[in-house]
Design an enzyme around this catalytic site. Structure first.
Site, mmCIF file in Angstrom:
data_model
loop_
_atom_site.group_PDB
_atom_site.id
_atom_site.type_symbol
_atom_site.label_atom_id
_atom_site.label_comp_id
_atom_site.label_asym_id
_atom_site.label_seq_id
_atom_site.Cartn_x
_atom_site.Cartn_y
_atom_site.Cartn_z
ATOM 1 N N CYS A 184 0.821 -1.211 0.000
ATOM 2 C CA CYS A 184 0.000 0.000 0.000
ATOM 3 C C CYS A 184 0.855 1.262 0.000
ATOM 4 O O CYS A 184 0.432 2.308 -0.504
ATOM 5 C CB CYS A 184 -0.947 -0.004 1.191
ATOM 6 N N HIS B 226 -1.059 0.709 7.487
ATOM 7 C CA HIS B 226 -1.632 0.861 6.151
ATOM 8 C C HIS B 226 -1.485 2.299 5.672
ATOM 9 O O HIS B 226 -1.511 3.239 6.474
ATOM 10 C CB HIS B 226 -3.120 0.473 6.193
#
Length: 748
Positions: free
Chosen positions: A229, A708
């Protein structure tokens, strides 16, 4: 009697081109899952064509380009067709395993031999095929594929490193691993942030809100390859900028990029960036009519861009900032000699540091950078009253043994302009050697920008280290105005009435005989002062010091103490950076290595390879060396001076203190390009210092190496969220929680 050649007969065509067919060896990379020019796969409408000579794969629209470029005519066509779903009312009713509602669709693989340019076809398997063709095709089919093999190798590397780090834990008789006290402290610090995780996750990902899905040109997501990510969020913002969009999309077609690729397009950065740009911006893989957007997998790009980096080549989570700087460095290198077309320059700007000693005289040092790293002054919070009330409320909750809910937490709110002011604010620099006073003193350092880039990237230093060496993420909000004016931060260089410190200025190339460019300050500094410079200067200086101390990371020189490296890695830092920090602090301990790493972790080339060359100190007469040491000359400088002066002590002293003497002596070495302070020959982009927010990269989690990353980009008059393969209209972008801010200069 020989039969005549029939150009309309596929078998005759295959026989005539049999010399093009190769049987893949174990060392060959076989691509059969994705086109090397596009993101077409065997599931695409036209399937995939594998060149039976190079084993590169091409989509239906691009295989002709390969034939025109290479002349290779024989291909294995692979097509995956979804098997029809057999409706079983009973399975649907009870939802058992294998029922249509519980399993992914199944696909049937269909193979054909295709001969270009006429696309003549032969089935496979086919008994009448030449044995060489059958063996070659079978080898391709049974091969896992280069894409899959690279993933396996990445996971294997991760497992090996995790095994090494596990050795830093104590093991009980039953095999249970017990973390060390350092690791326990990290867990404690992370627990303090756990109460904020739900809030951050929901706010940054906009969970619970009805986000309108978006599709079409410029609204294509990126598939998460496993902790990728950081790459997805960064590249989405990068390709929203004019420079990268025009360089690799608007002004460069796929066929031109492929034609310019020298050999293998999978290892050509220009080709892979053009492929990624067209995949993200063309809309080909993001059809608004499709209910679910799958995104495109950046596996081929990731393999290439991370090939020279020990951390990005793994599947572990990484720092988006580190990746961004590594990426720009690779782009700049790929455009060497052609800076006019280098889009990384749109992020580059100049920084000028001004040092003023008590004598009133000054020194200026210039360098280039891609990011402006900012401290967050919590004491400048604008909601101090609310924070005080929250602390009282929290104390009451703690006394009752009650936990806070995420919506009860009050976070400091700090204006972005206060963060920018911290960058320019005067800072005391202790133990500064003044050539005017001929003594160590305290200097005042200020900094400014010599140019304003097209896009200014601000990095918020949210990760700090508390007492005991425990990393912590600041839970703070930064208030960002709609328009940001930084014209007051422009540095103007030497001003009328200012007098420079005696001697050469930092960054001047006055000592080519040492094979590097370095400030004259080094000639007067002790090892302690060398360490001081490492504490405040850029990475180039650190490399310079490494060279001066003749430190080598090879087996023939000083090796990093593995115990220190693993102790540092256990605190959450990357293994490679831990090793570098230990080497650059000469195995002196965890604390010294951590301090070095914290000071340099945001340097543009922090991920540059560790110096491998073995540099031997010159052998000199010890008595003559002692004479120079007694008058205050550093040992390594004294050794070099004696070597250059032929062992003459007086000439050696002159070599140290008189630049004209140095220039008259033998200067056989060329300056090292890796340590040149400023190498730009073409002016950097510049303009008014007024900016508007273009995009942000936000981080969820307790460490830059876990959690994330999500991107939000302002485009087409609205904010858009890019969360891996999910793309949608943002209703409440978390602008105050960003880790990286991308500002676009407002043109006059």
């Amino acid at each position: 009697m020989s039969t005549s050649f029939d150009p309309s007969d596929p078998m005759d065509l295959l026989e005539a081109n049999l010399h093009y067919v190769q049987i893949p060896e174990p060392t060959n990379r076989v691509y059969k899952h994705e086109c090397c020019i596009s993101f077409d796969t065997p599931k695409s409408e036209g399937g995939l064509f594998v060149d039976m000579n190079s084993f590169l794969a091409f989509g239906e629209d691009y295989v002709g380009w390969n034939y025109e470029k290479t002349g290779s005519p024989v291909y294995l066509h692979i097509k995956e067709i979804q098997k029809p779903v057999i409706e079983d009312a009973l399975l649907l009713a009870i939802g058992v395993e294998g029922g249509p509602g519980n399993s992914d669709p199944e696909y049937e693989l269909i193979y054909k031999i295709v001969i270009l340019p006429g696309y003549a076809k032969l089935p496979f398997p086919y008994m009448e095929l030449p044995i060489k063709v059958s063996l070659a095709v079978e080898a391709v089919i049974t091969n896992a594929g280069a894409e899959r093999k690279e993933q396996v190798a990445t996971w294997a590397a991760d497992t090996k490193l995790k095994g090494k780090q596990a050795m830093d834990s104590e093991q009980l008789d039953d095999g249970t691993l017990v973390p060390t006290s350092v690791q326990t402290e990290i867990t404690t610090a992370e627990k303090e942030l756990d109460q904020n995780t739900d809030f951050n996750w929901n706010r940054i990902q906009e969970s619970g809100q009805e986000v309108e899905p978006l599709a079409g040109p410029g609204y294509t997501g990126l598939v998460n390859l496993g902790n990728s990510c950081y790459l997805a969020a960064t590249m989405q913002v990068v390709f929203s900028t004019r420079g990268f969009r025009s360089r690799y999309y608007s002004n460069q077609s796929l066929d031109v990029a492929f034609d310019n690729a020298l050999v293998d397009p999978t290892v050509d950065l220009n080709m892979q960036l053009t492929k990624l740009a067209h995949g993200l911006l063309s809309g080909k893989y993001s059809n608004p009519a499709t209910k679910k957007q799958e995104g495109i997998p950046p596996g081929m790009f990731k393999s290439l861009i991370s090939a020279k980096h020990p951390e990005f080549s793994t599947t572990r989570q990484q720092d988006a900032l580190e990746f961004f700087l590594h990426f720009l460095d690779q782009v700049e290198q790929s455009n060497t000699g052609n800076p006019k077309f280098d889009p990384s320059r749109s992020f580059k700007f100049g920084i000028e540091e001004r040092l003023k000693c008590p004598s009133g005289k000054v020194s200026y040092n210039k360098r280039d950078d891609y990011i402006l790293s900012l401290d967050i002054p919590l004491h400048k919070a604008t909601n101090k009253k609310e924070l005080e009330e929250f602390q009282e409320f929290k104390a009451e909750k703690d006394a009752k043994g009650e936990e806070l809910s995420s919506d009860e937490i009050v976070r400091p709110r700090v204006p972005l302009m206060d963060c920018l002011d911290c960058f320019s604010a005067p800072v005391e620099l202790h133990d500064f050697f003044s050539t005017a006073l001929n003594a160590k003193t305290t200097a005042i350092k200020t900094a400014g920008l010599t140019s304003f880039p097209d896009y200014l990237v601000l990095h918020m230093r949210k990760f700090v280290v508390e007492e005991g060496g425990v990393p912590k993420k600041l839970d703070v909000c930064v208030d960002v105005p709609d328009i940001i004016d930084i014209n007051h931060m422009r540095s103007k260089g030497l001003q009328p009435g200012e007098e420079l410190l005696p001697g050469p200025q930092p960054g001047e190339e006055l000592l080519p005989d040492t094979c590097m460019s370095k400030p004259a300050l080094f000639l007067y500094m002790s090892p302690l002062a060398f360490q001081l410079i490492m504490d405040f200067d850029d990475m180039g200086t650190s490399k310079l010091i490494l060279d001066l101390l003749h430190l080598s990371a090879s087996d023939d020189g000083i090796n990093a103490n593995e115990d220190i490296v693993l102790q540092l890695a256990s605190k959450g830092f990357q293994y490679f950076l831990c090793k570098k920090a230990v080497l650059y602090t000469f195995n002196t301990g965890v604390e010294a290595a951590m301090n070095w790493l914290l000071d340099h972790m945001y340097d543009p080339d922090i991920n540059a390879p560790i110096v491998k060359e073995q540099m031997l100190a010159p052998v000199v007469d010890k008595l003559k060396l002692r004479t120079l040491l007694d008058i205050g000359i550093d040992e390594l400088v004294a050794r070099k001076a004696l070597q250059e002066s032929g062992g003459d002590v007086e000439k050696a002293a002159e070599w140290v203190y008189d630049p004209s003497v140095r220039s008259s002596m033998d200067t056989t070495c060329a300056p090292s390009s890796s340590t040149t302070a400023v190498t730009e020959t073409r002016p950097l982009p510049d303009g008014e210092g007024r900016y508007r927010l273009k995009g942000i990269v936000s981080h969820i989690g307790t460490s830059i190496h876990c959690g994330h990353y999500v991107a939000h980009i302002y485009k087409d008059g609205r904010w858009v969220i890019f969360d891996d393969d999910k793309v949608g209209a943002s209703k409440n972008p978390p602008i105050d929680m960003a880790y990286l801010y991308f500002l676009e200069r407002i043109e006059s």
